[in-house]
Design a protein around this motif. Structure first.
Motif, PDB file in Angstrom:
ATOM      1  N   LEU A  12       0.677  -1.164  -0.045  1.00 45.22           N
ATOM      2  CA  LEU A  12      -0.024   0.024  -0.351  1.00 45.22           C
ATOM      3  C   LEU A  12       1.014   1.293  -0.056  1.00 45.22           C
ATOM      4  O   LEU A  12       0.750   2.095  -0.795  1.00 45.22           O
ATOM      5  N   ASP A  13       2.003   1.408   0.850  1.00 44.43           N
ATOM      6  CA  ASP A  13       2.946   2.373   0.786  1.00 44.43           C
ATOM      7  C   ASP A  13       3.507   2.616  -0.667  1.00 44.43           C
ATOM      8  O   ASP A  13       3.935   3.847  -0.882  1.00 44.43           O
ATOM      9  N   SER A  14       4.010   1.370  -1.066  1.00 44.41           N
ATOM     10  CA  SER A  14       4.729   1.542  -2.308  1.00 44.41           C
ATOM     11  C   SER A  14       3.507   1.937  -3.527  1.00 44.41           C
ATOM     12  O   SER A  14       4.008   3.026  -4.104  1.00 44.41           O
ATOM     13  N   ILE A  15       2.587   1.685  -3.553  1.00 42.90           N
ATOM     14  CA  ILE A  15       1.589   1.945  -4.457  1.00 42.90           C
ATOM     15  C   ILE A  15       1.337   3.650  -4.392  1.00 42.90           C
ATOM     16  O   ILE A  15       1.320   4.195  -5.311  1.00 42.90           O
ATOM     17  N   ARG A  16       1.065   3.880  -3.126  1.00 44.94           N
ATOM     18  CA  ARG A  16       0.805   5.286  -2.791  1.00 44.94           C
ATOM     19  C   ARG A  16       2.141   6.353  -3.074  1.00 44.94           C
ATOM     20  O   ARG A  16       1.871   7.387  -3.562  1.00 44.94           O
ATOM     21  N   SER A  17       3.270   5.845  -2.893  1.00 43.81           N
ATOM     22  CA  SER A  17       4.311   6.583  -3.194  1.00 43.81           C
ATOM     23  C   SER A  17       4.517   6.685  -4.638  1.00 43.81           C
ATOM     24  O   SER A  17       4.918   7.940  -5.101  1.00 43.81           O
ATOM     25  N   VAL A  18       4.480   5.710  -5.270  1.00 40.73           N
ATOM     26  CA  VAL A  18       4.679   5.816  -6.926  1.00 40.73           C
ATOM     27  C   VAL A  18       3.517   6.691  -7.472  1.00 40.73           C
ATOM     28  O   VAL A  18       3.893   7.378  -8.217  1.00 40.73           O
ATOM     29  N   SER A  19       2.241   6.402  -7.025  1.00 41.32           N
ATOM     30  CA  SER A  19       1.223   7.529  -7.445  1.00 41.32           C
ATOM     31  C   SER A  19       1.665   8.933  -7.250  1.00 41.32           C
ATOM     32  O   SER A  19       1.072   9.679  -7.917  1.00 41.32           O
ATOM     33  N   THR A  20       1.931   9.153  -6.089  1.00 38.31           N
ATOM     34  CA  THR A  20       2.041  10.806  -5.557  1.00 38.31           C
ATOM     35  C   THR A  20       3.492  11.211  -6.124  1.00 38.31           C
ATOM     36  O   THR A  20       3.822  12.322  -5.819  1.00 38.31           O
ATOM     37  N   SER A  21       4.487  10.312  -6.637  1.00 39.31           N
ATOM     38  CA  SER A  21       5.807  10.564  -6.910  1.00 39.31           C
ATOM     39  C   SER A  21       6.626  11.024  -5.828  1.00 39.31           C
ATOM     40  O   SER A  21       7.633  12.111  -5.931  1.00 39.31           O
ATOM     41  N   SER A  22       6.314  10.809  -4.722  1.00 42.54           N
ATOM     42  CA  SER A  22       7.014  11.243  -3.363  1.00 42.54           C
ATOM     43  C   SER A  22       6.901   9.885  -2.300  1.00 42.54           C
ATOM     44  O   SER A  22       5.919   9.129  -2.577  1.00 42.54           O
ATOM     45  N   VAL A  23       8.100   9.934  -1.366  1.00 42.38           N
ATOM     46  CA  VAL A  23       7.874   8.820  -0.398  1.00 42.38           C
ATOM     47  C   VAL A  23       6.621   9.201   0.534  1.00 42.38           C
ATOM     48  O   VAL A  23       6.587  10.363   1.028  1.00 42.38           O
ATOM     49  N   ASN A  24       5.895   8.225   0.692  1.00 43.26           N
ATOM     50  CA  ASN A  24       4.570   8.287   1.458  1.00 43.26           C
ATOM     51  C   ASN A  24       4.374   7.063   2.210  1.00 43.26           C
ATOM     52  O   ASN A  24       4.125   5.832   1.963  1.00 43.26           O
ATOM     53  N   ILE A  25       4.675   6.953   3.734  1.00 45.89           N
ATOM     54  CA  ILE A  25       4.687   5.772   4.540  1.00 45.89           C
ATOM     55  C   ILE A  25       3.967   6.108   5.389  1.00 45.89           C
ATOM     56  O   ILE A  25       3.581   7.106   6.137  1.00 45.89           O
ATOM     57  N   THR A  26       2.996   4.964   5.520  1.00 49.77           N
ATOM     58  CA  THR A  26       1.959   4.989   6.758  1.00 49.77           C
ATOM     59  C   THR A  26       2.539   4.748   8.082  1.00 49.77           C
ATOM     60  O   THR A  26       3.343   3.980   8.436  1.00 49.77           O
ATOM     61  N   GLY A  27       2.230   5.612   9.192  1.00 50.17           N
ATOM     62  CA  GLY A  27       2.950   5.650  10.412  1.00 50.17           C
ATOM     63  C   GLY A  27       1.916   4.590  11.168  1.00 50.17           C
ATOM     64  O   GLY A  27       0.738   4.571  10.891  1.00 50.17           O
ATOM     65  N   ILE A  28       2.544   4.198  12.234  1.00 49.33           N
ATOM     66  CA  ILE A  28       1.803   3.418  13.162  1.00 49.33           C
ATOM     67  C   ILE A  28       0.716   4.043  13.837  1.00 49.33           C
ATOM     68  O   ILE A  28      -0.605   3.319  14.194  1.00 49.33           O
ATOM     69  N   LEU A  29       0.791   5.277  14.272  1.00 51.90           N
ATOM     70  CA  LEU A  29      -0.287   5.825  14.942  1.00 51.90           C
ATOM     71  C   LEU A  29      -1.501   6.067  13.885  1.00 51.90           C
ATOM     72  O   LEU A  29      -2.523   6.022  14.457  1.00 51.90           O
ATOM     73  N   SER A  30      -1.478   6.373  12.684  1.00 51.99           N
ATOM     74  CA  SER A  30      -2.359   6.518  11.837  1.00 51.99           C
ATOM     75  C   SER A  30      -3.302   5.098  11.735  1.00 51.99           C
ATOM     76  O   SER A  30      -4.598   5.003  11.560  1.00 51.99           O
ATOM     77  N   VAL A  31      -2.497   3.900  11.686  1.00 51.87           N
ATOM     78  CA  VAL A  31      -3.110   2.664  11.499  1.00 51.87           C
ATOM     79  C   VAL A  31      -3.832   2.523  12.966  1.00 51.87           C
ATOM     80  O   VAL A  31      -5.044   1.878  13.070  1.00 51.87           O
ATOM     81  N   TRP A  32      -3.366   2.761  14.207  1.00 54.98           N
ATOM     82  CA  TRP A  32      -4.119   2.531  15.277  1.00 54.98           C
ATOM     83  C   TRP A  32      -5.255   3.416  15.172  1.00 54.98           C
ATOM     84  O   TRP A  32      -6.158   3.040  15.948  1.00 54.98           O
ATOM     85  N   ASN A  33      -5.069   4.791  14.925  1.00 55.90           N
ATOM     86  CA  ASN A  33      -6.292   5.575  15.064  1.00 55.90           C
ATOM     87  C   ASN A  33      -7.241   4.935  13.961  1.00 55.90           C
ATOM     88  O   ASN A  33      -8.438   5.090  14.105  1.00 55.90           O
TER      89      ASN A  33
END
Length: 105
Positions: free
Chosen positions: A22-43
């Protein structure tokens, strides 16, 4: 218990792979590094438990204790967290293979 830990390790590994993809697909689609943090998953998964942990820490330890934990968890990628938990569960449920000893006599 070992079988349960190995199964839990498998589920956590699937979650880590899913979040990594999911992070790699999102990073490729936005052309920037986009990593999901553990706090956002917890929320997203358990928002009430985060509020409960925050209130418990404020009551029993210190009102500012949650900020320390929040700062520590904010930099942790979710895929790495689940991958580490998977490794720990696998190590706890690991079964050593018996070595057959043959006599040379």
């Amino acid at each position: 218990m070992r079988a349960f830990l190995r199964f839990l390790s498998f589920l956590l590994l699937i979650a880590a792979i899913f979040l990594g993809v999911l992070d790699s697909i999102r990073s490729v689609s936005t052309s920037s590094v986009n990593i999901t943090g553990i706090l956002s998953v917890w929320n997203y998964l358990l928002p009430a438990s985060r509020t409960m942990v925050e209130a418990t820490l404020a009551h029993y330890i210190h009102p500012e204790a949650w900020r320390f934990i929040e700062n520590a968890l904010s930099g942790v990628p979710a895929f790495a967290f689940f991958l580490a938990l998977s490794l720990l569960c696998w190590m706890a449920g690991y079964r050593k293979r018996k070595v057959m000893r043959r006599s040379t006599v």
